[in-house]
Motif scaffolding. Structure first.
Motif, short mmCIF file in Angstrom:
data_model
loop_
_atom_site.label_atom_id
_atom_site.label_comp_id
_atom_site.label_asym_id
_atom_site.label_seq_id
_atom_site.Cartn_x
_atom_site.Cartn_y
_atom_site.Cartn_z
N MET A 67 0.78 -1.47 -0.37
CA MET A 67 0.29 0.16 -0.06
C MET A 67 1.15 1.55 -0.21
O MET A 67 0.64 2.18 -0.79
N LEU A 68 2.00 0.85 0.60
CA LEU A 68 2.68 2.37 1.10
C LEU A 68 3.28 2.62 0.03
O LEU A 68 3.87 4.19 -0.36
N GLU A 69 3.62 2.16 -0.71
CA GLU A 69 4.13 2.33 -2.11
C GLU A 69 3.35 3.58 -2.82
O GLU A 69 3.92 4.33 -4.12
N SER A 70 2.40 3.18 -2.90
CA SER A 70 0.86 4.36 -3.76
C SER A 70 1.56 5.63 -3.56
O SER A 70 1.02 6.54 -3.91
N TRP A 71 2.05 5.57 -1.78
CA TRP A 71 2.24 7.51 -1.16
C TRP A 71 3.40 7.44 -0.83
O TRP A 71 3.82 8.78 -0.93
N THR A 72 4.28 7.03 -0.52
CA THR A 72 5.23 7.64 -0.89
C THR A 72 6.67 6.77 -0.88
O THR A 72 6.66 5.42 -1.37
N THR A 73 7.83 7.34 -0.79
CA THR A 73 9.49 7.11 -1.62
C THR A 73 9.19 6.03 -0.22
O THR A 73 9.49 6.64 0.69
N ILE A 74 10.61 5.55 -0.65
CA ILE A 74 11.38 4.90 0.50
C ILE A 74 12.53 5.87 0.67
O ILE A 74 12.98 6.73 -0.14
N VAL A 75 12.69 5.84 1.65
CA VAL A 75 14.66 6.80 2.61
C VAL A 75 15.63 6.53 1.48
O VAL A 75 15.86 4.92 1.78
N SER A 76 16.35 6.92 1.22
CA SER A 76 16.94 6.48 0.32
C SER A 76 18.41 5.29 1.46
O SER A 76 18.90 5.52 1.97
N LYS A 77 19.05 4.67 0.93
CA LYS A 77 19.93 4.35 1.18
C LYS A 77 21.41 4.76 1.00
O LYS A 77 22.27 4.42 2.55
N GLU A 78 21.43 6.11 0.63
CA GLU A 78 22.98 6.60 0.96
C GLU A 78 22.76 7.01 2.56
O GLU A 78 23.34 7.37 3.22
N ILE A 79 21.43 7.27 3.29
CA ILE A 79 21.14 8.13 4.37
C ILE A 79 20.77 6.83 5.13
O ILE A 79 21.68 7.09 6.31
N LEU A 80 20.36 5.26 4.95
CA LEU A 80 20.44 4.58 5.93
C LEU A 80 22.38 4.10 5.96
O LEU A 80 22.09 2.86 6.81
N GLU A 81 22.72 4.15 4.88
CA GLU A 81 24.34 3.25 5.25
C GLU A 81 25.50 4.28 6.39
O GLU A 81 26.72 3.76 5.97
N ARG A 82 24.68 5.31 6.41
CA ARG A 82 25.91 6.05 7.07
C ARG A 82 25.84 5.20 8.73
O ARG A 82 25.08 4.32 9.05
N THR A 83 26.74 5.74 9.27
CA THR A 83 27.29 5.52 10.30
C THR A 83 26.35 5.63 11.68
O THR A 83 26.59 6.94 11.67
N TYR A 84 25.89 5.14 12.46
CA TYR A 84 24.98 6.34 13.13
C TYR A 84 25.79 5.17 14.87
O TYR A 84 26.05 3.48 14.91
N ASP A 85 25.70 5.73 15.88
CA ASP A 85 26.44 5.49 17.20
C ASP A 85 25.40 4.62 17.40
O ASP A 85 23.39 3.93 17.23
N ASN A 86 25.26 3.23 18.15
CA ASN A 86 24.48 1.42 18.51
C ASN A 86 23.91 2.33 19.53
O ASN A 86 22.97 1.00 18.85
N HIS A 87 23.61 2.92 20.34
CA HIS A 87 22.18 3.45 20.70
C HIS A 87 21.72 4.73 20.33
O HIS A 87 20.75 5.45 20.57
N SER A 88 22.04 4.38 19.02
CA SER A 88 21.13 6.36 18.90
C SER A 88 19.74 6.20 18.22
O SER A 88 19.47 4.51 18.09
N LEU A 89 19.17 6.54 17.81
CA LEU A 89 17.19 6.82 17.22
C LEU A 89 17.51 5.36 16.55
O LEU A 89 16.72 4.95 15.89
N ARG A 90 18.30 6.21 15.02
CA ARG A 90 18.53 5.06 14.10
C ARG A 90 18.56 3.40 14.21
O ARG A 90 17.10 2.72 13.55
N HIS A 91 18.79 2.90 15.10
CA HIS A 91 18.78 1.34 15.76
C HIS A 91 17.02 0.94 16.53
O HIS A 91 16.88 0.47 17.09
#
Length: 360
Positions: free
Chosen positions: A1-25
């Motif tokens: 359903m979502l593919e009709s409304w929104t685009t996925i978050v880019s891999k460039e953003i997701l592949e960055r290094t984030y702290d182990n206790h960060s919101l990303r995880h």
């Protein structure tokens, strides 16, 4: 359903290094077709103006203090037409998921309010802004516009503007707005006592935050050149108050040029606004629905006015309400602060308390 409304978050953003206790995880990110929502309570959504994409890496790296997988990032709307996106927003709200939209302008906020009005849903709308809505329909200068004095049929049940500046607002506009029971909180009064905004935001179900309410030094954004306004600490506290509110259903942070590419300081400010809203949201105390069995009553006898006023304090959160008669047989509890109770107990009806009684 979502593919009709929104685009996925880019891999460039997701592949960055984030702290182990960060919101990303501790956040679920929409990355593939047939994605299904599960136990999420907050949905972050951007628009195809690049704004939230600049904010995401900063927000993702903030502390992930809100438990596991209760926040979902649904990417960016494919269409900038807010009417096209209303169905997705409705589906989220019906699933008890609060959409938090970051956008250049207020079109999604405007569309959401109009949708509630058309469907005769109760509206308690608060906008944190430097000025107040105008009479016209549509959008001018990134502000939501409503018929202040010309069409009361479309007027929201409750409407508050928090942080207005007198030099930004014509006196006639203020008179018209207050004549239609809009509650206006001026910037000076707000900064003198920021806690006064908590009761105002407590029953809000639609929230708009216009970034122009911030000082230009807080965003370093060419579209905002005003040296006056809220600093980021004050704005984040307001967003936390909004998050603590258990009635919140829809949030839109807006106030940027359509062609705006945020500078690092601006992206940092937006990320902090989002984080502190989440901090409040996941610290809700469960005061709603209001149950008087979970409240303690305090009755003030104003003998010189031949008036008894009943205040109620939550045993769980310590927040206060005042009982206001709506009809001879029916009363309603309205959010207030401990200061309203203290002033009343001292025999003084504060301006804030009078505004509460007049607003019902």
């Amino acid at each position: 359903m979502l593919e009709s409304w929104t685009t996925i978050v880019s891999k460039e953003i997701l592949e960055r290094t984030y702290d182990n206790h960060s919101l990303r995880h501790s956040i679920t990110v929409y990355q593939k077709p047939k994605f299904k929502l599960k136990k999420e309570r907050i949905a972050l959504i951007g628009c195809n103006d690049g704004l939230l994409d600049a904010v995401r890496p900063i927000l993702y790296n903030f502390a992930g203090n809100f438990g596991d997988k209760q926040i979902v990032d649904l990417g960016n709307f494919k269409s900038l037409n807010p009417d096209h996106n209303l169905q997705l927003i409705k589906d989220l709200i019906d699933a008890n998921i609060t959409p938090v939209i970051v956008s250049s302008n207020a079109t999604h906020l405007h569309a959401q309010i109009i949708s509630y009005l058309k469907n005769k849903k109760k509206i308690h709308c608060s906008i944190i802004d430097e000025s107040i809505p105008d009479k016209a329909q549509g959008l001018v200068d990134n502000r939501v516009l409503f018929p202040v004095a010309t069409n009361k049929i479309l007027w929201p049940d409750q409407f508050k503007v928090i942080g207005i500046q007198k030099h930004q607002t014509a006196a006639k506009k203020i008179q018209e707005a207050e004549g239609n029971n809009l509650r206006l909180i001026r910037l000076g009064k707000l900064k003198n006592d920021l806690t006064s905004a908590e009761p105002l935001l407590r029953d809000t179900n639609i929230l708009g935050f216009n970034a122009r309410v911030l000082k230009s030094s807080e965003t370093n954004d060419n579209s905002n050149t005003s040296p006056s306004g809220l600093n980021i600490d004050q704005a984040c506290q307001l967003m936390r108050y909004a998050g603590i509110n258990e009635q919140i259903q829809f949030v839109n942070i807006f106030g940027f040029d359509d062609t705006f590419s945020p500078r690092p300081l601006t992206a940092q400010s937006i990320a902090q606004l989002l984080w502190y809203f989440l901090d409040g949201f996941f610290d809700q105390k469960g005061d709603y629905p209001i149950d008087k069995r979970k409240l303690k009553s305090y009755v003030v006898d104003l003998k010189h006015d031949n008036l008894n006023i009943c205040f109620w304090k939550s045993k769980r959160s310590g927040r206060w309400w005042v009982e206001v008669p709506r009809t001879k047989r029916r009363t309603v509890l309205m959010p207030c602060s401990h200061k309203e109770y203290e002033s009343c107990a001292a025999g003084i009806l504060s301006d804030q308390l009078l505004e509460i009684f007049e607003s019902v």
